[in-house]
Design a protein around this motif. Structure first.
Motif, mmCIF file in Angstrom:
data_model
loop_
_atom_site.group_PDB
_atom_site.id
_atom_site.type_symbol
_atom_site.label_atom_id
_atom_site.label_comp_id
_atom_site.label_asym_id
_atom_site.label_seq_id
_atom_site.Cartn_x
_atom_site.Cartn_y
_atom_site.Cartn_z
ATOM 1 N N GLY A 52 108.148 30.485 40.556
ATOM 2 C CA GLY A 52 109.830 31.281 40.024
ATOM 3 C C GLY A 52 110.413 31.251 41.527
ATOM 4 N N GLY A 53 109.236 30.335 42.725
ATOM 5 C CA GLY A 53 110.279 30.534 43.839
ATOM 6 C C GLY A 53 109.227 31.057 44.856
ATOM 7 N N LEU A 54 108.229 31.800 44.733
ATOM 8 C CA LEU A 54 107.188 32.375 45.306
ATOM 9 C C LEU A 54 106.703 31.449 46.183
ATOM 10 N N ALA A 55 106.538 29.979 46.505
ATOM 11 C CA ALA A 55 106.441 28.443 47.432
ATOM 12 C C ALA A 55 107.228 28.414 48.367
ATOM 13 N N ALA A 56 108.444 29.812 48.493
ATOM 14 C CA ALA A 56 108.896 29.474 49.440
ATOM 15 C C ALA A 56 108.717 30.506 50.623
ATOM 16 N N HIS A 57 107.686 31.362 50.113
ATOM 17 C CA HIS A 57 107.222 32.631 50.854
ATOM 18 C C HIS A 57 105.223 31.982 51.390
ATOM 19 N N ARG A 58 104.540 31.880 50.155
ATOM 20 C CA ARG A 58 103.500 31.544 50.760
ATOM 21 C C ARG A 58 103.343 29.877 50.116
ATOM 22 N N HIS A 271 105.171 38.383 29.327
ATOM 23 C CA HIS A 271 103.989 38.117 30.020
ATOM 24 C C HIS A 271 103.858 37.036 31.022
ATOM 25 N N PHE A 272 105.117 36.829 30.912
ATOM 26 C CA PHE A 272 105.424 34.979 32.152
ATOM 27 C C PHE A 272 106.879 35.770 32.813
ATOM 28 N N PRO A 273 106.613 36.355 33.880
ATOM 29 C CA PRO A 273 107.884 37.590 33.876
ATOM 30 C C PRO A 273 108.340 36.006 35.273
ATOM 31 N N TRP A 274 108.174 34.641 35.330
ATOM 32 C CA TRP A 274 108.451 34.321 36.765
ATOM 33 C C TRP A 274 109.507 33.368 35.976
ATOM 34 N N VAL A 275 109.222 33.007 34.492
ATOM 35 C CA VAL A 275 110.126 32.244 33.600
ATOM 36 C C VAL A 275 111.668 33.516 33.538
ATOM 37 N N PHE A 281 110.879 38.655 39.559
ATOM 38 C CA PHE A 281 109.508 38.357 40.031
ATOM 39 C C PHE A 281 109.095 38.106 41.098
ATOM 40 N N VAL A 282 109.709 37.235 42.213
ATOM 41 C CA VAL A 282 109.928 36.253 43.932
ATOM 42 C C VAL A 282 109.318 38.193 44.622
ATOM 43 N N ARG A 283 110.782 38.706 44.326
ATOM 44 C CA ARG A 283 110.766 40.173 45.377
ATOM 45 C C ARG A 283 109.954 41.362 45.219
ATOM 46 N N LEU A 289 102.884 40.204 50.075
ATOM 47 C CA LEU A 289 101.981 40.036 51.046
ATOM 48 C C LEU A 289 102.593 39.639 52.302
ATOM 49 N N ASP A 290 104.090 40.022 52.583
ATOM 50 C CA ASP A 290 104.228 39.873 54.153
ATOM 51 C C ASP A 290 103.642 41.128 54.340
ATOM 52 N N PRO A 291 102.868 40.993 55.490
ATOM 53 C CA PRO A 291 102.325 42.067 56.472
ATOM 54 C C PRO A 291 103.466 42.736 57.341
ATOM 55 N N GLU A 292 104.117 41.971 57.918
ATOM 56 C CA GLU A 292 105.545 43.218 57.972
ATOM 57 C C GLU A 292 106.146 43.580 57.537
ATOM 58 N N VAL A 293 106.029 43.379 56.555
ATOM 59 C CA VAL A 293 107.011 45.030 55.024
ATOM 60 C C VAL A 293 106.545 45.607 54.588
ATOM 61 N N ARG A 294 107.157 46.888 54.601
ATOM 62 C CA ARG A 294 105.932 48.033 53.265
ATOM 63 C C ARG A 294 107.541 48.484 52.529
ATOM 64 N N THR A 295 107.169 48.808 51.762
ATOM 65 C CA THR A 295 107.807 49.677 50.452
ATOM 66 C C THR A 295 107.982 51.305 50.687
ATOM 67 N N VAL A 296 109.116 51.944 50.167
ATOM 68 C CA VAL A 296 109.169 52.813 50.014
ATOM 69 C C VAL A 296 110.413 53.268 48.505
ATOM 70 N N THR A 297 110.083 54.472 47.721
ATOM 71 C CA THR A 297 110.439 54.228 45.839
ATOM 72 C C THR A 297 111.839 55.197 46.511
ATOM 73 N N VAL A 298 112.551 54.753 46.549
ATOM 74 C CA VAL A 298 113.906 56.001 46.327
ATOM 75 C C VAL A 298 114.350 56.502 45.065
ATOM 76 N N ASP A 299 114.522 56.731 44.401
ATOM 77 C CA ASP A 299 114.956 57.463 43.287
ATOM 78 C C ASP A 299 115.014 56.257 41.931
ATOM 79 N N GLY A 300 113.873 55.878 42.179
ATOM 80 C CA GLY A 300 113.735 55.348 40.855
ATOM 81 C C GLY A 300 113.619 53.488 41.819
#
Length: 517
Positions: A52-58, A271-275, A281-283, A289-300
């Motif tokens: 799905g374009g993940l190759a642009a990131h890794r 079952h094939f979410p990138w399709v 899927f990629v986001r 996988l990016d060590p510089e990025v963290r995530t937090v969930t706000v209101d879902g």
């Protein structure tokens, strides 16, 4: 160590029992290798495409299992069994010269990835399990769960015939025919792209090997669970909302088997979410996988953010404008990080954050408030640009004590646009922003809530308004009016246009420093 290139290459190596295995590298020089283990089971890794374009990131390292695709057949067919392929992954790691690996397993390949993590916990840097059936953990989907889950498709025109075909499956039904029957239930939408992807499966799976993959003795769930307690690597479990194996509920149960696991359920995916939805899927995977990025969930809503600067230093939150992301603050953020703890979130609909809909200025206001609270940043300085500045201004009105200092760079002043903006036409191709952000905020700028202007005197935070001068599309007279309505606000003009912090970063920073940031 092999060189990873920006195009697809086929490379071979010799595994523990002398079998020659093949892998393809696919990427754009965007990151370190991500070893990807295909499902099927025993399916040619070609079905991954570029994920799905993940190759642009890794850089993707797509392994063809033994006896599949370009890999040679083993001398011992018993080595098709899942647990006996753990050595293949370890041999690939050694061949690549990697001390630790980032590992992705899809579907049945997730079992192999799990067994590898249990056997070599110190070799795993991160683990991604995509719609992975948890046989290795004793958490496979039951027939009853599968039957109940596929009812989500009951309103589809193909459902009646496909459901009737399920009843024809028996113990003697050839595996290719079983796959053909269940294929429509494996995708979020049974459209042309899904049909094409499913049709390739028959020629990509080594059927006799597939029968052996989950064979007797392949799994010892209790032993595997105990071994996984030594895994310190973070784990991302990605499930499809409409997937029957595993269901999101079963995926949540799988996540509990890892010391540090996060569950993401991709809306509308099977079952094939990138399709089904490549960008969705990629986001989350790219952020994980990016060590510089963290995530937090706000209101879902899952928000990606970057943080820099010394812990314990005064916090500064940098809020981007429409169509941008937290990465747009890189230069300014790097300078501020010398003596501040700097947070740069991607707002919903932008960057690596979720795209859930609900993109009005008031939605961004509430999201910014949730972000500050979730990270314990009450009283932080907020530096915001354009759309983000509009949201920060509204938040400072509604909750005067939440923001310490406020810097508004070229904010909207919420006078109705004259002439109003016409409905914008979406450009072709993937976008860096959910297009609904554009249409919704344009509509609000054409007819803003008058209370958004009337509430300006309620702002208590010391406020700096930065104007870009005559080359900006924002009315400079309106910015003067805005600064006069906010108690004690200071207005500074830097003749740089709308993107002051990018066009004149040194002057931008000098004014911030003078303001006390």
């Amino acid at each position: 160590m092999p060189t990873f290139t920006s195009f697809t290459t086929l490379t071979t190596f010799t595994t523990y029992d002398g079998t020659e295995l093949a892998y393809r590298t696919l990427g754009e020089g965007a990151g370190e290798p991500l070893i990807c283990l295909p499902g099927g089971p025993m399916r040619d890794a070609a079905y991954f495409g570029d994920l799905g374009g993940l190759a642009a990131h890794r850089t993707l390292v797509l392994l063809d299992p033994r006896g599949v695709g370009a890999s040679a057949e083993p001398a011992d067919p018993g080595t098709y069994r899942c647990d006996r392929q753990v050595g293949d992954v370890e041999a690939l790691r050694a061949h690549l010269g990697l001390e630790r690996i980032d590992l992705l397993g899809h579907s049945a390949g997730g079992n192999l990835a799990t067994l590898y993590a249990a056997a070599h916990p110190d070799r795993v840097r991160s683990l991604v399990l995509v719609t992975s059936i948890g046989w290795a953990l004793g958490l496979g989907t039951t027939d009853e769960e599968w039957d109940e889950a596929i009812e989500v498709f009951a309103d589809q025109p193909w459902y009646a015939d496909a459901h009737a075909a399920l009843a024809t499956i028996g113990p003697d039904t050839p595996l290719p025919r079983v796959l053909e029957i269940v294929a429509p239930f494996g995708y979020g939408r049974w459209d042309e792209a899904a049909r094409e992807h499913a049709a390739a499966a028959e020629g990509q799976i080594r059927w006799e090997a597939a029968s052996a993959y989950h064979g007797e003795g392949a799994y010892d769930p209790e032993t595997t669970r105990r071994a996984l307690t030594a895994l310190t690597a973070p784990v991302l479990i990605l499930a499809g909302e409409y997937d029957a194996g595993p269901t999101p509920a079963r995926a949540a149960e799988i996540a509990t088997c890892f010391p540090d696991a996060e569950l993401v359920v991709q809306p509308g995916a099977g079952h094939f979410p990138w399709v089904d939805d490549a960008e969705a899927f990629v986001r989350p995977i790219a952020a994980f996988l990016d060590p510089e990025v963290r995530t937090v969930t706000v209101d879902g809503v899952r928000l990606a953010y970057r943080v820099s600067g010394p812990e314990g230093a005064p916090p500064v939150v940098l809020v981007h404008g429409r169509g941008e992301s937290g990465t747009g603050w890189h230069g300014v953020g790097e300078a501020l990080a010398a003596d501040h703890r700097v947070y740069a979130p991607d707002l919903r609909g932008h960057g690596l954050s979720d795209r859930p809909g609900g993109y009005g200025f008031d939605d961004f206001r509430d999201e910014l408030a949730g972000f500050l609270r979730a990270l314990g940043l009450a009283g932080a300085t907020v530096v915001a640009h354009s759309m983000g500045a509009g949201a920060a201004c509204l938040l400072a009105q509604r909750e005067p004590g939440l923001i310490g200092r406020l810097v508004l760079e070229e904010p909207p002043v919420f006078f109705p646009l004259d002439p109003p903006r016409p409905v914008a036409e979406r450009p072709e191709g993937p976008l860096a922003v959910d297009w609904e952000v554009v249409t919704t905020t344009d509509a609000q700028l054409n007819a803003p809530d008058p209370a958004w202007r009337e509430g300006l005197p309620a702002i208590k935070a010391p406020t700096l308004v930065l104007a870009g001068g005559p080359s900006s599309h924002v009315s400079q007279e309106h910015l003067t009016w805005l600064s006069e309505r906010i108690p004690g606000a200071r207005l500074v003009t830097i003749d740089a246009g709308h993107l002051i912090h990018e066009a004149r970063p040194a002057e931008f920073l000098a004014v911030l420093r003078e303001f006390g940031v």
